[in-house]
Scaffold this motif. Structure first.
Motif, PDB file in Angstrom:
ATOM      1  N   ILE A 520      -8.355  22.971  57.609  1.00  0.00           N
ATOM      2  CA  ILE A 520      -7.402  24.079  57.749  1.00  0.00           C
ATOM      3  C   ILE A 520      -6.817  24.367  56.375  1.00  0.00           C
ATOM      4  O   ILE A 520      -6.340  23.457  55.690  1.00  0.00           O
ATOM      5  N   GLU A 521      -6.848  25.629  55.964  1.00  0.00           N
ATOM      6  CA  GLU A 521      -6.362  26.014  54.640  1.00  0.00           C
ATOM      7  C   GLU A 521      -5.483  27.253  54.750  1.00  0.00           C
ATOM      8  O   GLU A 521      -5.807  28.202  55.467  1.00  0.00           O
ATOM      9  N   ARG A 522      -4.363  27.213  54.030  1.00  0.00           N
ATOM     10  CA  ARG A 522      -3.491  28.393  53.957  1.00  0.00           C
ATOM     11  C   ARG A 522      -3.075  28.632  52.516  1.00  0.00           C
ATOM     12  O   ARG A 522      -2.648  27.697  51.814  1.00  0.00           O
ATOM     13  N   ASN A 523      -3.231  29.846  52.054  1.00  0.00           N
ATOM     14  CA  ASN A 523      -2.741  30.256  50.749  1.00  0.00           C
ATOM     15  C   ASN A 523      -1.456  31.054  50.967  1.00  0.00           C
ATOM     16  O   ASN A 523      -1.488  32.113  51.617  1.00  0.00           O
ATOM     17  N   VAL A 524      -0.345  30.529  50.470  1.00  0.00           N
ATOM     18  CA  VAL A 524       0.965  31.099  50.786  1.00  0.00           C
ATOM     19  C   VAL A 524       1.783  31.296  49.514  1.00  0.00           C
ATOM     20  O   VAL A 524       1.496  30.730  48.461  1.00  0.00           O
ATOM     21  N   ARG A 525       2.831  32.121  49.653  1.00  0.00           N
ATOM     22  CA  ARG A 525       3.839  32.299  48.608  1.00  0.00           C
ATOM     23  C   ARG A 525       5.059  31.477  49.022  1.00  0.00           C
ATOM     24  O   ARG A 525       5.558  31.622  50.142  1.00  0.00           O
ATOM     25  N   MET A 526       5.541  30.620  48.094  1.00  0.00           N
ATOM     26  CA  MET A 526       6.685  29.768  48.431  1.00  0.00           C
ATOM     27  C   MET A 526       7.718  29.790  47.309  1.00  0.00           C
ATOM     28  O   MET A 526       7.370  29.748  46.129  1.00  0.00           O
ATOM     29  N   ALA A 527       8.977  29.841  47.715  1.00  0.00           N
ATOM     30  CA  ALA A 527      10.124  29.719  46.813  1.00  0.00           C
ATOM     31  C   ALA A 527      11.030  28.633  47.379  1.00  0.00           C
ATOM     32  O   ALA A 527      10.882  28.236  48.545  1.00  0.00           O
ATOM     33  N   PRO A 528      11.967  28.096  46.594  1.00  0.00           N
ATOM     34  CA  PRO A 528      12.885  27.077  47.116  1.00  0.00           C
ATOM     35  C   PRO A 528      13.553  27.541  48.406  1.00  0.00           C
ATOM     36  O   PRO A 528      14.068  28.655  48.497  1.00  0.00           O
ATOM     37  N   GLY A 529      13.476  26.688  49.434  1.00  0.00           N
ATOM     38  CA  GLY A 529      14.045  27.004  50.737  1.00  0.00           C
ATOM     39  C   GLY A 529      13.030  27.486  51.751  1.00  0.00           C
ATOM     40  O   GLY A 529      13.306  27.494  52.954  1.00  0.00           O
ATOM     41  N   ASP A 530      11.821  27.887  51.304  1.00  0.00           N
ATOM     42  CA  ASP A 530      10.806  28.384  52.227  1.00  0.00           C
ATOM     43  C   ASP A 530      10.117  27.232  52.952  1.00  0.00           C
ATOM     44  O   ASP A 530       9.934  26.137  52.397  1.00  0.00           O
ATOM     45  N   GLN A 542      11.864  22.329  48.389  1.00  0.00           N
ATOM     46  CA  GLN A 542      13.287  22.064  48.172  1.00  0.00           C
ATOM     47  C   GLN A 542      13.760  22.554  46.811  1.00  0.00           C
ATOM     48  O   GLN A 542      14.844  23.121  46.695  1.00  0.00           O
ATOM     49  N   GLN A 543      12.956  22.310  45.777  1.00  0.00           N
ATOM     50  CA  GLN A 543      13.365  22.757  44.447  1.00  0.00           C
ATOM     51  C   GLN A 543      12.181  22.789  43.498  1.00  0.00           C
ATOM     52  O   GLN A 543      11.124  22.226  43.776  1.00  0.00           O
ATOM     53  N   LEU A 544      12.371  23.478  42.393  1.00  0.00           N
ATOM     54  CA  LEU A 544      11.422  23.511  41.288  1.00  0.00           C
ATOM     55  C   LEU A 544      12.061  22.863  40.079  1.00  0.00           C
ATOM     56  O   LEU A 544      13.261  23.044  39.835  1.00  0.00           O
ATOM     57  N   SER A 545      11.290  22.105  39.324  1.00  0.00           N
ATOM     58  CA  SER A 545      11.827  21.460  38.127  1.00  0.00           C
ATOM     59  C   SER A 545      10.774  21.477  37.033  1.00  0.00           C
ATOM     60  O   SER A 545       9.599  21.761  37.277  1.00  0.00           O
ATOM     61  N   SER A 546      11.219  21.175  35.823  1.00  0.00           N
ATOM     62  CA  SER A 546      10.312  21.128  34.672  1.00  0.00           C
ATOM     63  C   SER A 546      10.384  19.752  34.036  1.00  0.00           C
ATOM     64  O   SER A 546      11.433  19.086  34.071  1.00  0.00           O
ATOM     65  N   ARG A 547       9.278  19.305  33.464  1.00  0.00           N
ATOM     66  CA  ARG A 547       9.265  18.034  32.741  1.00  0.00           C
ATOM     67  C   ARG A 547       8.255  18.129  31.610  1.00  0.00           C
ATOM     68  O   ARG A 547       7.374  18.994  31.606  1.00  0.00           O
ATOM     69  N   ARG A 548       8.387  17.203  30.671  1.00  0.00           N
ATOM     70  CA  ARG A 548       7.466  17.130  29.530  1.00  0.00           C
ATOM     71  C   ARG A 548       6.678  15.838  29.616  1.00  0.00           C
ATOM     72  O   ARG A 548       7.259  14.750  29.731  1.00  0.00           O
ATOM     73  N   GLY A 549       5.359  15.967  29.580  1.00  0.00           N
ATOM     74  CA  GLY A 549       4.499  14.801  29.539  1.00  0.00           C
ATOM     75  C   GLY A 549       4.153  14.448  28.108  1.00  0.00           C
ATOM     76  O   GLY A 549       4.664  15.058  27.156  1.00  0.00           O
ATOM     77  N   PRO A 550       3.262  13.490  27.904  1.00  0.00           N
ATOM     78  CA  PRO A 550       2.919  13.074  26.539  1.00  0.00           C
ATOM     79  C   PRO A 550       2.280  14.181  25.713  1.00  0.00           C
ATOM     80  O   PRO A 550       2.466  14.235  24.502  1.00  0.00           O
ATOM     81  N   ASN A 551       1.521  15.076  26.367  1.00  0.00           N
ATOM     82  CA  ASN A 551       0.868  16.170  25.640  1.00  0.00           C
ATOM     83  C   ASN A 551       0.831  17.454  26.462  1.00  0.00           C
ATOM     84  O   ASN A 551      -0.046  18.294  26.284  1.00  0.00           O
ATOM     85  N   ALA A 557       6.879  21.259  41.784  1.00  0.00           N
ATOM     86  CA  ALA A 557       7.488  21.670  43.054  1.00  0.00           C
ATOM     87  C   ALA A 557       7.743  20.432  43.901  1.00  0.00           C
ATOM     88  O   ALA A 557       6.862  19.571  44.031  1.00  0.00           O
ATOM     89  N   GLU A 558       8.925  20.353  44.466  1.00  0.00           N
ATOM     90  CA  GLU A 558       9.271  19.237  45.353  1.00  0.00           C
ATOM     91  C   GLU A 558       9.201  19.746  46.788  1.00  0.00           C
ATOM     92  O   GLU A 558      10.014  20.571  47.217  1.00  0.00           O
ATOM     93  N   LEU A 559       8.206  19.249  47.522  1.00  0.00           N
ATOM     94  CA  LEU A 559       8.002  19.667  48.908  1.00  0.00           C
ATOM     95  C   LEU A 559       8.391  18.535  49.853  1.00  0.00           C
ATOM     96  O   LEU A 559       7.944  17.396  49.686  1.00  0.00           O
ATOM     97  N   GLN A 560       9.224  18.846  50.840  1.00  0.00           N
ATOM     98  CA  GLN A 560       9.557  17.904  51.898  1.00  0.00           C
ATOM     99  C   GLN A 560       8.641  18.203  53.083  1.00  0.00           C
ATOM    100  O   GLN A 560       8.591  19.346  53.568  1.00  0.00           O
ATOM    101  N   VAL A 561       7.902  17.207  53.528  1.00  0.00           N
ATOM    102  CA  VAL A 561       6.912  17.410  54.579  1.00  0.00           C
ATOM    103  C   VAL A 561       7.335  16.615  55.806  1.00  0.00           C
ATOM    104  O   VAL A 561       7.644  15.426  55.722  1.00  0.00           O
ATOM    105  N   ARG A 562       7.353  17.300  56.951  1.00  0.00           N
ATOM    106  CA  ARG A 562       7.746  16.680  58.217  1.00  0.00           C
ATOM    107  C   ARG A 562       6.691  17.003  59.266  1.00  0.00           C
ATOM    108  O   ARG A 562       6.186  18.125  59.339  1.00  0.00           O
ATOM    109  N   ARG A 563       6.371  16.001  60.080  1.00  0.00           N
ATOM    110  CA  ARG A 563       5.394  16.222  61.144  1.00  0.00           C
ATOM    111  C   ARG A 563       6.115  16.415  62.473  1.00  0.00           C
ATOM    112  O   ARG A 563       6.767  15.500  62.978  1.00  0.00           O
ATOM    113  N   GLY A 564       6.000  17.615  63.053  1.00  0.00           N
ATOM    114  CA  GLY A 564       6.601  17.912  64.343  1.00  0.00           C
ATOM    115  C   GLY A 564       8.094  17.662  64.326  1.00  0.00           C
ATOM    116  O   GLY A 564       8.796  17.962  63.357  1.00  0.00           O
ATOM    117  N   ASP A 565       8.580  17.081  65.386  1.00  0.00           N
ATOM    118  CA  ASP A 565      10.016  16.804  65.528  1.00  0.00           C
ATOM    119  C   ASP A 565      10.302  15.314  65.578  1.00  0.00           C
ATOM    120  O   ASP A 565      11.337  14.889  66.105  1.00  0.00           O
TER     121      ASP A 565
END
Length: 667
Positions: A520-530, A542-551, A557-565
């Motif tokens: 199952i595949e879905r291509n979606v548009r997501m912003a914080p809160g969606d 939940q949020q977007l953040s930036s970081r610097r790696g070695p190069n 993107a921080e996604l909170q994933v929940r299965r059902g209820d």
């Protein structure tokens, strides 16, 4: 001073290795032809010395990378001072020159291993094996020194920093995938050498197959793991979620695997029954030739692929000539010598012999199918007859039915008897397994997917038809033992290797079937809160953040994933990276792996309104693809550990020197 001379030391070591390979390739063969023991003895020390000096050259190139020596063109073009040290190690073989050097070192390593484990073989046989491997090494070392020198300097235009390693290759998968793949490719050179040596010596008997089988199994196991690692790398690194796209370079590794699989089974028949002698030799030649052809495809510049190293035509022409010489000389030796040592051994149409022959023919047909689909477009393009594209529809349409037919014979083969057996016995042994496979294969899609699907049922029935007869055979072989444990222990390691290998095929088929039909595949548009729901899982950004790696710089993107209820949740963090040296963007996939499903999230493009394009996939049973490959490889290694090979080595080692000399004189 010594540090500055490291590249020159490496280049000098390659020259010495070439000279030793030339001696190894000429003197032992001449000694075997003229029966001069001293000349024959040159092969082993030259093979050891060649491996030592190629390893020194490889160590020198590695040191140049670790020291950021950008006066070396290879380092300047493929590394960077910001590159982490572990990627500098993998960058050594992440380019054309370094990968060919790794290939040559492994070829020399296999030659050295052959010197350690063939000491009890007849002296002339060892000399011929060493000589043939030496000639192959000469070809590759010449290729390095003439067209692909990894130690070329940039003394007049030394850059301040390197161009960096391709970001696609800055991954742990690259650290282990090429060495495993090359070990498989190059390992078949030992089997090729045994086959040609047996032809030259007129010794196509069971003895050479007993010695060739362990080398074949080990090389095949390495190649299996290498292909699986490449598939795994493409799955999580390229960001599209696929595991096999019938890319020409992927096909280049599949071709020798198919003929290598046929070779394993053909060697078993030749050792056990003395039949298929010429067929076995031809498969050994074909398998190594296809390994060389894979090298040509990847390094000639005729292909454009993420896996390929595009280069100037002179390199492709050199490899093509090396391939042509190897194939032509091998087939000439086969044509002149095989008829003299062939032997007809009878068997009925219903026997293990005939079933293995049918499976071998099917594997060869599959090889030809893939070869045509890979090479035919290249031939048309080179002749100026236009460009055509041969994609997955062609390969799937032909390959899948052939695989199903092969599975039918695989289910019968392990329980069949040599030479002949009656049809009534086969039906009596396998009717229950066949009925169970049909019932489970038909019902399972209804339970899992809610509706019946022909392709799912066909895949599951094929896999079950491989497994259930083996379960029945294991039970039949152990039912008269005092206990189940003692009965299982009495079965040979070679038998368990066969069981694991066939089980691995079945597990892979289940993985391919399920992920191909229930992905199952879905291509979606997501912003914080969606929040987006896929296959019963809720994905909330939940949020977007930036970081610097070695190069690199990364948006995460921080996604909170929940299965059902049920209240259980976890995080997934896909990234979009920008590599500083090249300016190349890359998606870093977030995975939540599981035995029965993967959750897969890839971050796409910034849509300029605070949202991002996201690809979210639910991939059932995808891990079974690589679990099956590991089981196959484990089966190959387990078969090598069988005690009969240890007994053969001990028996040969215990033979009096006079007996060995008499055998050599007779040959």
């Amino acid at each position: 001073m010594i540090i500055k001379m490291i590249p020159e030391i490496g280049h000098f070591a390659l020259v010495v290795a070439l000279l030793m390979a030339a001696i190894q390739g000429v003197v032992p063969l001449a000694g075997a032809a003229t029966r001069r023991p001293l000349w024959m003895a040159y092969g082993q020390p030259m093979a050891t010395g060649q491996f030592l000096f190629v390893a020194i050259a490889y160590a020198c190139l590695t040191a140049s990378y670790m020291l950021d020596d950008f006066t070396v063109a290879n380092v300047a073009n493929n590394s960077n001072s910001l590159l982490p040290w572990y990627y500098k190690l993998s960058a050594v073989w992440g380019n054309h020159e370094g990968s060919v050097l790794l290939w040559s070192m492994m070829l020399a390593g296999w030659g050295y291993a052959a010197t350690r484990f063939t000491g009890s073989l007849p002296r002339d046989m060892v000399a011929r094996v060493m000589g043939i491997m030496g000639l192959v090494s000469v070809g590759f070392l010449l290729f390095i020194l003439v067209t692909s020198n990894p130690f070329e300097r940039l003394l007049l235009n030394t850059p301040q920093d390197g161009a960096d390693l391709n970001p696609l290759l800055q991954d742990f998968g690259l650290v282990i995938h090429p060495p495993m793949l090359y070990m498989g490719y190059v390992g078949f050179s030992v089997v090729f050498a045994f086959a040609i040596a047996a032809l030259l010596g007129g010794r196509l008997d069971a003895a050479w197959t007993r010695w060739a089988r362990p080398w074949t199994n080990v090389a095949w196991a390495f190649l299996t793991v290498g292909i699986a690692l490449g598939s795994w790398w493409a799955y999580y690194e390229l960001g599209w979620g696929g595991w096999w796209f019938w890319d020409p370079v992927e096909n280049a590794s599949l071709l020798p695997w198919l003929t290598g699989t046929a070779l394993i089974h053909s060697l078993a028949v030749t050792e056990k029954r003395g039949s298929f002698k010429s067929w076995t030799v031809l498969l050994a030649i074909s398998t190594f030739s296809l390994s060389l052809m894979g090298t040509f495809l990847v390094r000639s510049g005729v292909l454009t692929s993420v896996h390929a190293f595009a280069n100037d035509p002179s390199r492709g022409f050199f490899i093509l000539m090396l391939l042509a010489i190897t194939v032509t000389l091998s087939l000439l030796v086969f044509a002149f010598r095989a008829p003299r040592v062939s032997q007809k051994v009878g068997f009925s149409w219903l026997s293990r012999d005939s079933l293995l022959l049918i499976n071998n023919i099917l594997l060869v047909i599959m090889t030809v199918t893939v070869l045509l689909g890979t090479v035919y477009p290249l031939i048309l393009d080179s002749l100026g007859l236009g460009k055509i594209s041969v994609g997955p529809p062609y390969f799937n349409t032909l390959f899948v039915p052939l695989t199903v037919v092969m599975c039918i014979f695989m289910g019968v083969g392990p329980t069949a008897r040599w030479k002949r057996m009656s049809f009534d016995v086969v039906v009596k042994q396998l009717w229950l397994a066949g009925a169970a496979a049909l019932v489970i294969g038909i019902v399972a899609p209804l339970i899992y997917g809610g509706s019946w699907d022909l392709w799912v049922s066909l895949g599951l029935v094929s896999a079950l038809w491989i497994v259930l007869p083996m379960v029945r055979d294991v039970f039949a072989k152990t039912r008269h033992a005092g206990s189940l444990g003692s009965g299982l222990r009495k079965l040979s390691l070679a038998y368990w290797g066969m069981v694991l290998g066939h089980l691995g095929i079945a597990v892979t088929i289940v993985g391919v079937t399920m992920v191909s039909n229930y992905n199952i595949e879905r291509n979606v548009r997501m912003a914080p809160g969606d929040t987006v729901e896929v296959a019963g899982y809720q994905f909330t950004m939940q949020q977007l953040s930036s970081r610097r790696g070695p190069n690199f710089l990364a948006d995460t993107a921080e996604l909170q994933v929940r299965r059902g209820d049920d209240g259980r949740s976890f995080q997934m963090n896909p990234e979009k990276r920008l590599y500083l040296a090249t300016g190349m963007p890359m998606s870093q996939v977030a995975l939540r792996p599981g035995l029965f499903r993967d959750l897969y999230v890839a971050m796409g493009e910034d849509l300029d309104d605070g949202s991002w394009a996201m690809r979210i996939q639910y991939k059932p049973f995808v891990r079974w693809l690589w679990l099956g490959a590991l089981l196959m490889a484990a089966g190959g290694v387990l078969a090598v550990a069988d005690k009969r090979y240890r007994r053969v080595r001990a028996k040969e080692a215990a033979r009096p020197a006079a007996a060995r000399t008499a055998t050599e004189a007779h040959s």
